[in-house]
Design an enzyme around this catalytic site. Structure first.
Site, PDB file in Angstrom:
ATOM      1  N   GLN A   1      30.620  54.637  -2.987  1.00  0.00           N
ATOM      2  CA  GLN A   1      29.362  55.181  -3.481  1.00  0.00           C
ATOM      3  C   GLN A   1      29.389  55.147  -5.005  1.00  0.00           C
ATOM      4  O   GLN A   1      30.203  55.832  -5.616  1.00  0.00           O
ATOM      5  CB  GLN A   1      29.308  56.615  -2.955  1.00  0.00           C
ATOM      6  CG  GLN A   1      28.135  57.435  -3.294  1.00  0.00           C
ATOM      7  CD  GLN A   1      28.354  58.868  -2.774  1.00  0.00           C
ATOM      8  OE1 GLN A   1      29.361  59.179  -2.133  1.00  0.00           O
ATOM      9  NE2 GLN A   1      27.432  59.744  -3.066  1.00  0.00           N
TER      10      GLN A   1
ATOM     11  N   GLU B   1      25.750  64.389   3.396  1.00  0.00           N
ATOM     12  CA  GLU B   1      27.118  64.811   3.111  1.00  0.00           C
ATOM     13  C   GLU B   1      27.337  66.248   3.576  1.00  0.00           C
ATOM     14  O   GLU B   1      28.442  66.656   3.886  1.00  0.00           O
ATOM     15  CB  GLU B   1      27.356  64.696   1.602  1.00  0.00           C
ATOM     16  CG  GLU B   1      28.759  65.048   1.159  1.00  0.00           C
ATOM     17  CD  GLU B   1      28.980  64.726  -0.307  1.00  0.00           C
ATOM     18  OE1 GLU B   1      27.984  64.588  -1.048  1.00  0.00           O
ATOM     19  OE2 GLU B   1      30.146  64.611  -0.702  1.00  0.00           O
TER      20      GLU B   1
ATOM     21  N   GLU C   1      27.006  74.316 -10.998  1.00  0.00           N
ATOM     22  CA  GLU C   1      25.880  74.769 -11.828  1.00  0.00           C
ATOM     23  C   GLU C   1      24.585  74.059 -11.423  1.00  0.00           C
ATOM     24  O   GLU C   1      23.512  74.663 -11.398  1.00  0.00           O
ATOM     25  CB  GLU C   1      26.169  74.506 -13.310  1.00  0.00           C
ATOM     26  CG  GLU C   1      27.241  75.411 -13.909  1.00  0.00           C
ATOM     27  CD  GLU C   1      28.636  75.123 -13.391  1.00  0.00           C
ATOM     28  OE1 GLU C   1      28.904  74.001 -12.912  1.00  0.00           O
ATOM     29  OE2 GLU C   1      29.489  76.046 -13.447  1.00  0.00           O
TER      30      GLU C   1
END
Lengths: 398, 328
Positions: A144, A262, A381
């Protein structure tokens, strides 16, 4: 040998049709049949050995994948177009879970199938039909190519460029944090096809062969002792036009869909893995009553991930969970994994810091890897921004 | 069973019944609305609906007593019928509290009391009162709840079950699921108020909800609430005793995280009694103590794990169905 072309559809005689696993008790029956088969065929499946390198682990995972594919188990939950038998995607989560409970796969490697294939099937069915089975059955690897040195959390700033040359795309640029690139035959790359300022509106996804002329892979040493990550360079790489995954300038949606995937079966698998690691810790360390609170705390955190992931598996199969909501799963995954290995480090009494031997190396590597859980797949974050802006509705306040 | 559509109707019905601040009145209305029939019909869904309303409104109709005594009555028929529970307040010996047990005020007119010495079910008995239950207010951090206090079984004719510990364990697990629902809903109410406030409160010329530091506190709160909610739903679905204890631990974390982060977002106004925030803060502090506080339960889970009592139990599995009627 790469297997390219139409997938084979025949089902082994001793495997039931996926319809046999529909209905209220279907998943339970499936898991029962699967567990019985795994117990009967344990000797044909390869477990890890002390001193295994990353290449050994990759080879072992693919061998076990191939065995489970040939036996039919890994084909449930995938559509016939990629060689699957069809059936609910939850069946895939069940196979991932039981394989994990038996430590048959190197998890983060096996996980890549769940990240890349479901989205490829839905946005690029022809590519999926032509190429995905070889990836799913363990013949080859994919990787990926999303992040870049200057586009990490700010993924929409990516600059790796693909120019339309009429009969092909010409790709130039650099990717980073490409997991298992050195073992991969193909890479799904996010490329800039719009103007440099087009942000997420000018990104496309391409399926590129890693043996193409102009692709260079340079390994990055990981602090866990495995060279999982790479820098991947593209210098005038020519990519056939039919290798577009989705629409031109539709790559952002492709990437987001892959990030959601995922957080399906893989996180379910990770919760099983963490429970297994907890039991390894309990079996090994000389624990006493003074450790009980921390053990209970870690267990509850793992169950937080597992319970949430249980709802997510079901909601994904009903298509009732939005992509931003899955950021909650990602935060829980990172939190529970890091908490567990913090507690493991404390209770292992110096093994991780000073120990020698395979067990020490294994704990040390897993501890170090857990430090990355709040960075990869979207930093903690960024996940919190997504939850605040898109789930709690705090975006666009003035 | 109660399907998703009926659950919406029941939610409306029970919410209307729970519009009374007086706990005894709320209890009368809740019973009249068919709460006990729903509980018999579908305990997971009925419990989720009623306790989420109690959590969201800071009201209490002593519905917890029903959840617990119905489970006790499954194995000990004498417990059937209206029965107030005297809840042990601490799992710890040696802590000196003015009173050791509490009765929910919705049941202040009860004529029968279920007593146990501790949460292990030791000394489980039903006391048939000779007269009215006359107990003093417990006070404490949440006087609005109106708990009544006692330190010994009330006087009356008492009866004891055989095998108290095993019948109590199932009741305890059901009660933990119910309290956990209530705590999660209370945490959700705090978060909802804090999110609203962050959108309108301006500092430095902009809503404070635009600041990442504020966003992250609120996001973190939703994460912990979502995990606790899923764990409670999982425990309600599986009926697993360990899952129920774990759900209560996670509900306690959600309550504590919501209280800390939301008060911080409110700033000074959250510290005043003029704002309703403190009612939720207080209620969840008390609920965390009911049926085992988070820390004690973590220690208990840790002990069971360390001594090999929980090996191989993954608590919730893919074949456990996710019922839409149970989703918040």
């Amino acid at each position: 040998v790469l297997k390219v072309g139409g997938p084979s559809l025949e089902r082994p005689a001793d495997r039931r049709a996926p319809e046999a696993y529909e209905g209220p008790d279907g998943i339970g029956r499936f898991r029962g049949d699967l567990v019985a088969w795994l117990d009967d065929h344990a000797s044909e499946l390869q477990l890890g050995r002390d001193g295994d390198s990353l290449s050994d682990e990759v080879a072992r995972t693919r061998r076990n994948q191939r065995r489970l594919w040939n036996a039919g188990w890994l084909r449930y939950g995938w559509p016939p177009a990629v060689g699957g038998f069809g059936g609910s995607p939850i069946l895939r989560a069940a196979v991932a879970e039981e394989a994990t409970a038996r430590e048959l796969f190197f998890l983060t490697l096996f996980a890549v199938t769940e990240v890349l294939v479901p989205t490829t099937i839905s946005v690029a069915p022809k590519l999926a039909e032509g190429y995905a089975q070889a990836f799913l059955d363990g013949s080859e690897g994919w990787c990926q190519g999303f992040s870049e040195p200057d586009a990490g959390s700010d993924l929409a700033a990516l600059r790796c460029r693909a120019v339309d040359k009429g009969d092909h795309w010409l790709v130039n640029g650099q990717k980073i944090w490409t997991s298992y690139a050195q073992f991969a035959s193909r890479i799904i790359v996010l490329v800039r096809t719009g103007s440099p300022e087009s942000r997420h509106r000018g990104i496309s996804a391409l399926l590129v062969d890693t043996d193409s002329s102009g692709v260079t892979i340079r390994l990055l040493g990981g602090i866990n002792g495995h060279d999982e990550f790479s820098e991947t360079f593209f210098d005038d790489v020519s990519v056939p036009k039919d290798r577009l995954v989705g629409e031109v300038n539709g790559g952002w949606g492709v990437a987001m869909s892959m990030l959601r995937s995922e957080r399906g079966a893989i996180f379910w698998m990770l919760s099983t893995w963490l429970l297994g690691e907890l039991h390894h810790l309990l079996a090994r360390a000389e624990l006493g009553p003074s450790d009980d609170e921390r053990i209970g705390h870690a267990f509850a955190s793992i169950m937080a991930l597992r319970s949430r992931s249980w709802t997510t598996q079901h909601r994904m199969s009903l298509d009732t969970i939005s992509i931003p909501e899955t950021s909650i799963d990602k935060i829980l995954m990172a939190t529970s994994e890091q908490e567990f290995f913090d507690i493991a480090r404390e209770t292992l009494g110096g093994l991780i810091e000073f120990g020698e031997g395979e067990a020490a190396r294994r704990w040390r590597s897993a501890y170090m890897y857990s430090r990355a859980a709040s960075i990869y797949g979207g930093a903690a974050e960024i996940q919190r921004n997504i939850v605040a802006d898109q789930v709690l509705g705090l975006r666009g306040l003035t | 069973v109660i399907d998703a559509e009926l659950a919406v109707d029941l939610d409306r019905t029970f919410a209307a019944a729970l519009e009374y601040d007086d706990p005894a009145r709320a209890r009368t209305e809740l019973l009249a609305a068919g709460w006990l029939d729903s509980l018999d019909e579908d305990e997971p869904v009925a419990t989720a609906i009623v306790f989420r309303i109690q959590g969201a409104t800071c009201r209490d109709a002593a519905a917890l007593d029903d959840v617990i005594t119905r489970r006790v009555a499954d194995r000990w028929p004498e417990a059937a019928g209206d029965l107030a529970v005297a809840y042990p307040l601490t799992a710890r010996a040696g802590e000196e509290l003015p009173m050791t047990h509490a009765v929910l005020p919705g049941h202040r007119q009860a004529r029968r009391v279920l007593w146990m010495d501790d949460l292990g079910g030791e000394g489980l008995e039903i006391v048939e009162l000779e007269g009215e239950l006359t107990l003093p207010a417990l006070g404490g951090v949440d006087p609005d709840l109106g708990l009544l206090g006692l330190s010994a079984p009330p006087s009356g004719r008492s009866s004891h079950p055989q095998d108290a510990a095993s019948l109590w364990n199932a009741a305890l697990a059901a009660g933990r699921v119910a309290v956990a629902h209530q705590m999660v809903a209370g945490a959700r109410a705090m978060l909802s108020m804090a999110v609203d406030y962050a959108q309108v409160r301006k500092q430095f010329g902009t809503p404070i909800g635009t600041f990442q530091a504020v966003k992250h506190r609120l996001a973190e709160t939703l994460v912990v609430i979502s995990a606790a909610d899923a764990a409670v739903v999982a425990a309600a679905t599986t009926g697993n005793v360990t899952a129920a204890a774990t759900a209560k631990v996670l509900a306690g974390r959600a309550a504590a995280t919501a209280a800390r982060n939301c008060l911080q977002v409110f700033g000074g106004v959250g510290f005043t009694t003029a704002h309703t925030f403190h009612r939720y803060l207080r209620r969840n502090l008390v609920l965390d103590r009911l049926l085992g506080d988070g820390r004690t339960l973590e220690i208990e889970l840790g002990t069971q794990l360390r001594t090999g009592a929980l090996t191989g139990d993954r608590l919730v599995n893919l074949e456990d169905p996710l019922r839409i009627a149970l989703l918040a």
